[in-house]
Scaffold this motif. Structure first.
Motif, PDB file in Angstrom:
ATOM      1  N   VAL A 243     -18.468  22.253  -9.011  1.00  0.00           N
ATOM      2  CA  VAL A 243     -19.799  22.665  -8.561  1.00  0.00           C
ATOM      3  C   VAL A 243     -20.737  22.832  -9.749  1.00  0.00           C
ATOM      4  O   VAL A 243     -21.904  22.411  -9.708  1.00  0.00           O
ATOM      5  N   LEU A 244     -20.247  23.434 -10.831  1.00  0.00           N
ATOM      6  CA  LEU A 244     -21.073  23.642 -12.021  1.00  0.00           C
ATOM      7  C   LEU A 244     -21.549  22.315 -12.606  1.00  0.00           C
ATOM      8  O   LEU A 244     -22.718  22.166 -12.987  1.00  0.00           O
ATOM      9  N   ASN A 254     -26.980  32.596  -4.640  1.00  0.00           N
ATOM     10  CA  ASN A 254     -27.699  32.057  -3.477  1.00  0.00           C
ATOM     11  C   ASN A 254     -28.203  30.635  -3.682  1.00  0.00           C
ATOM     12  O   ASN A 254     -28.747  30.045  -2.739  1.00  0.00           O
ATOM     13  N   ASP A 255     -28.020  30.044  -4.865  1.00  0.00           N
ATOM     14  CA  ASP A 255     -28.339  28.629  -5.037  1.00  0.00           C
ATOM     15  C   ASP A 255     -27.371  27.781  -4.214  1.00  0.00           C
ATOM     16  O   ASP A 255     -26.207  28.149  -4.038  1.00  0.00           O
ATOM     17  N   GLU A 256     -27.854  26.646  -3.721  1.00  0.00           N
ATOM     18  CA  GLU A 256     -27.039  25.785  -2.879  1.00  0.00           C
ATOM     19  C   GLU A 256     -27.064  24.361  -3.397  1.00  0.00           C
ATOM     20  O   GLU A 256     -28.037  23.925  -4.018  1.00  0.00           O
ATOM     21  N   ILE A 257     -25.973  23.630  -3.117  1.00  0.00           N
ATOM     22  CA  ILE A 257     -25.908  22.217  -3.467  1.00  0.00           C
ATOM     23  C   ILE A 257     -24.946  21.538  -2.502  1.00  0.00           C
ATOM     24  O   ILE A 257     -23.981  22.153  -2.042  1.00  0.00           O
ATOM     25  N   THR A 258     -25.233  20.286  -2.178  1.00  0.00           N
ATOM     26  CA  THR A 258     -24.363  19.522  -1.294  1.00  0.00           C
ATOM     27  C   THR A 258     -23.698  18.414  -2.102  1.00  0.00           C
ATOM     28  O   THR A 258     -24.365  17.632  -2.795  1.00  0.00           O
ATOM     29  N   ILE A 259     -22.382  18.356  -2.028  1.00  0.00           N
ATOM     30  CA  ILE A 259     -21.601  17.323  -2.710  1.00  0.00           C
ATOM     31  C   ILE A 259     -20.859  16.551  -1.629  1.00  0.00           C
ATOM     32  O   ILE A 259     -19.992  17.092  -0.943  1.00  0.00           O
ATOM     33  N   GLY A 260     -21.210  15.284  -1.474  1.00  0.00           N
ATOM     34  CA  GLY A 260     -20.662  14.524  -0.362  1.00  0.00           C
ATOM     35  C   GLY A 260     -21.210  15.095   0.935  1.00  0.00           C
ATOM     36  O   GLY A 260     -22.423  15.185   1.126  1.00  0.00           O
ATOM     37  N   ASP A 261     -20.306  15.509   1.819  1.00  0.00           N
ATOM     38  CA  ASP A 261     -20.757  16.129   3.071  1.00  0.00           C
ATOM     39  C   ASP A 261     -20.408  17.612   3.127  1.00  0.00           C
ATOM     40  O   ASP A 261     -20.381  18.217   4.189  1.00  0.00           O
ATOM     41  N   ILE A 262     -20.124  18.209   1.961  1.00  0.00           N
ATOM     42  CA  ILE A 262     -19.770  19.619   1.895  1.00  0.00           C
ATOM     43  C   ILE A 262     -20.867  20.390   1.169  1.00  0.00           C
ATOM     44  O   ILE A 262     -21.307  19.992   0.082  1.00  0.00           O
ATOM     45  N   GLN A 263     -21.296  21.488   1.772  1.00  0.00           N
ATOM     46  CA  GLN A 263     -22.344  22.317   1.169  1.00  0.00           C
ATOM     47  C   GLN A 263     -21.714  23.513   0.462  1.00  0.00           C
ATOM     48  O   GLN A 263     -20.849  24.193   1.028  1.00  0.00           O
ATOM     49  N   LEU A 274     -19.176  31.205 -12.475  1.00  0.00           N
ATOM     50  CA  LEU A 274     -19.223  31.307 -11.026  1.00  0.00           C
ATOM     51  C   LEU A 274     -18.032  32.146 -10.577  1.00  0.00           C
ATOM     52  O   LEU A 274     -16.944  32.036 -11.149  1.00  0.00           O
ATOM     53  N   VAL A 275     -18.237  32.977  -9.575  1.00  0.00           N
ATOM     54  CA  VAL A 275     -17.170  33.856  -9.105  1.00  0.00           C
ATOM     55  C   VAL A 275     -16.739  33.505  -7.684  1.00  0.00           C
ATOM     56  O   VAL A 275     -15.558  33.303  -7.417  1.00  0.00           O
ATOM     57  N   GLN A 276     -17.710  33.414  -6.778  1.00  0.00           N
ATOM     58  CA  GLN A 276     -17.378  33.193  -5.372  1.00  0.00           C
ATOM     59  C   GLN A 276     -18.339  32.174  -4.764  1.00  0.00           C
ATOM     60  O   GLN A 276     -19.534  32.167  -5.061  1.00  0.00           O
ATOM     61  N   LEU A 277     -17.797  31.330  -3.890  1.00  0.00           N
ATOM     62  CA  LEU A 277     -18.588  30.302  -3.233  1.00  0.00           C
ATOM     63  C   LEU A 277     -18.461  30.414  -1.732  1.00  0.00           C
ATOM     64  O   LEU A 277     -17.443  30.878  -1.207  1.00  0.00           O
ATOM     65  N   LYS A 278     -19.513  30.009  -1.018  1.00  0.00           N
ATOM     66  CA  LYS A 278     -19.400  29.824   0.420  1.00  0.00           C
ATOM     67  C   LYS A 278     -19.465  28.339   0.690  1.00  0.00           C
ATOM     68  O   LYS A 278     -20.412  27.657   0.300  1.00  0.00           O
ATOM     69  N   VAL A 279     -18.416  27.830   1.326  1.00  0.00           N
ATOM     70  CA  VAL A 279     -18.271  26.395   1.542  1.00  0.00           C
ATOM     71  C   VAL A 279     -18.467  26.101   3.025  1.00  0.00           C
ATOM     72  O   VAL A 279     -17.776  26.667   3.882  1.00  0.00           O
ATOM     73  N   SER A 280     -19.408  25.203   3.326  1.00  0.00           N
ATOM     74  CA  SER A 280     -19.671  24.821   4.708  1.00  0.00           C
ATOM     75  C   SER A 280     -19.273  23.352   4.877  1.00  0.00           C
ATOM     76  O   SER A 280     -19.738  22.476   4.132  1.00  0.00           O
ATOM     77  N   VAL A 281     -18.406  23.107   5.838  1.00  0.00           N
ATOM     78  CA  VAL A 281     -17.923  21.757   6.097  1.00  0.00           C
ATOM     79  C   VAL A 281     -18.487  21.274   7.429  1.00  0.00           C
ATOM     80  O   VAL A 281     -18.858  22.082   8.285  1.00  0.00           O
ATOM     81  N   PRO A 282     -18.562  19.964   7.638  1.00  0.00           N
ATOM     82  CA  PRO A 282     -19.069  19.457   8.923  1.00  0.00           C
ATOM     83  C   PRO A 282     -18.229  19.964  10.084  1.00  0.00           C
ATOM     84  O   PRO A 282     -17.007  20.001  10.012  1.00  0.00           O
TER      85      PRO A 282
END
Length: 285
Positions: A243-244, A254-263, A274-282
């Motif tokens: 992600v970095l 609270n910054d966001e980025i989409t890599i492929g189809d994963i946010q 970075l410590v913790q991420l929230k990962v959103s998948v389709p």
């Protein structure tokens, strides 16, 4: 000595860290990001320690979260059927090591109440007393997914309950939330003697059907295995590194980025890592 000199600020040993923090303000913050920067500066000046800074940022973060962001999903709820006898549900209670259990009938959309493990003690020491599970259930507190987490925490404290059942807009049960879930956002993960570090899946925790809380130090191999992705292990050792590199700079909370189809959303970071991420998948639906 008298304490009748409240306006003196030079060398006062009784000044709290909050008083010191106020002295760092060069002007009132105009946004939450400004406030976070002031708090970070206070840490750098050693007016507060890193743990205090993380707790303050946790409190700020709670204000922006909804119950759906932190709830234990329906599929992971440990429940007891109202028709079960003690011999049937006691092993479930012992294995989970929880203290509160939703009691259901038919399915998880039909919550009969909450069983507190301690309420069984009176029966354990009085075997002649007739046991009826329904007689010792506590009322279930119901909250919507959209409820603000800070509001729920206030209700937890005022009304002195520790668990709530979460429902969606149609009234179906979508999960549960406890006061511990909220406190962990503020003070960090609360571990006890039953917690272990042997299971690497603790790095990835479901929040709902398509969203997960993921530790930035989760190995890329583990992330790929869980999400069936193909991020390069040569590019970085951890998903935080992936992600970095995608950001190209140190992102802020609270910054966001989409890599492929994963946010990916940064839910916890500092100026160094970075410590913790929230990962959103389709969604599969």
């Amino acid at each position: 000595m008298s304490d009748d000199n409240p306006h003196s600020t030079n060398g006062s040993p009784g000044r709290s860290w909050l008083d010191k923090l106020k002295l760092t303000f060069t002007g009132e913050p105009q946004s939450k990001q400004d406030l976070v920067e002031v708090i970070t500066e206070a840490e750098q000046r050693e007016l507060i320690d890193p743990q205090t800074r993380e707790m303050i940022e946790g409190v700020i973060g709670v204000n922006e979260m909804r119950v759906r962001d932190i709830m234990i999903p329906r599929a992971q709820m440990t429940t007891i059927d109202i028709e079960q006898n003690v011999e049937e549900f006691l092993p479930v209670m012992l294995e989970s090591a929880h203290s509160r259990f939703p009691v259901i009938s038919e399915d998880k959309d039909h919550i009969e109440g909450i069983l507190l493990a301690k309420d069984l003690l009176s029966y354990a020491f009085n075997p002649e007393r007739e046991f009826q599970l329904r007689d010792i259930l506590r009322p279930a507190v119901i909250v919507p997914e959209s409820k603000r987490v800070d509001v729920l925490l206030k209700e937890f404290r005022q009304q002195r309950y520790h668990m709530a059942i979460v429902v969606d807009e149609y009234g179906g049960v979508s999960g549960l939330v406890t006061i511990e879930d909220i406190l962990e956002i503020i003070v960090g993960e609360i571990e006890d003697e039953y917690d272990t570090e042997e299971d690497g899946t603790d790095d990835i925790r479901p929040l709902n059907k398509s969203t997960y809380s993921v530790k930035a130090l989760t190995p890329v191999e583990e992330f790929n295995s869980f999400f069936e992705t193909s991020f390069s292990e040569e590019e970085a050792d951890t998903i935080g590194g992936i992600v970095l590199k995608a950001f190209g700079h140190m992102p802020s909370t609270n910054d966001e980025i989409t890599i492929g189809d994963i946010q990916f959303k940064i839910t916890h970071s500092d100026k160094r890592r970075l410590v913790q991420l929230k990962v959103s998948v389709p969604s599969l639906e």
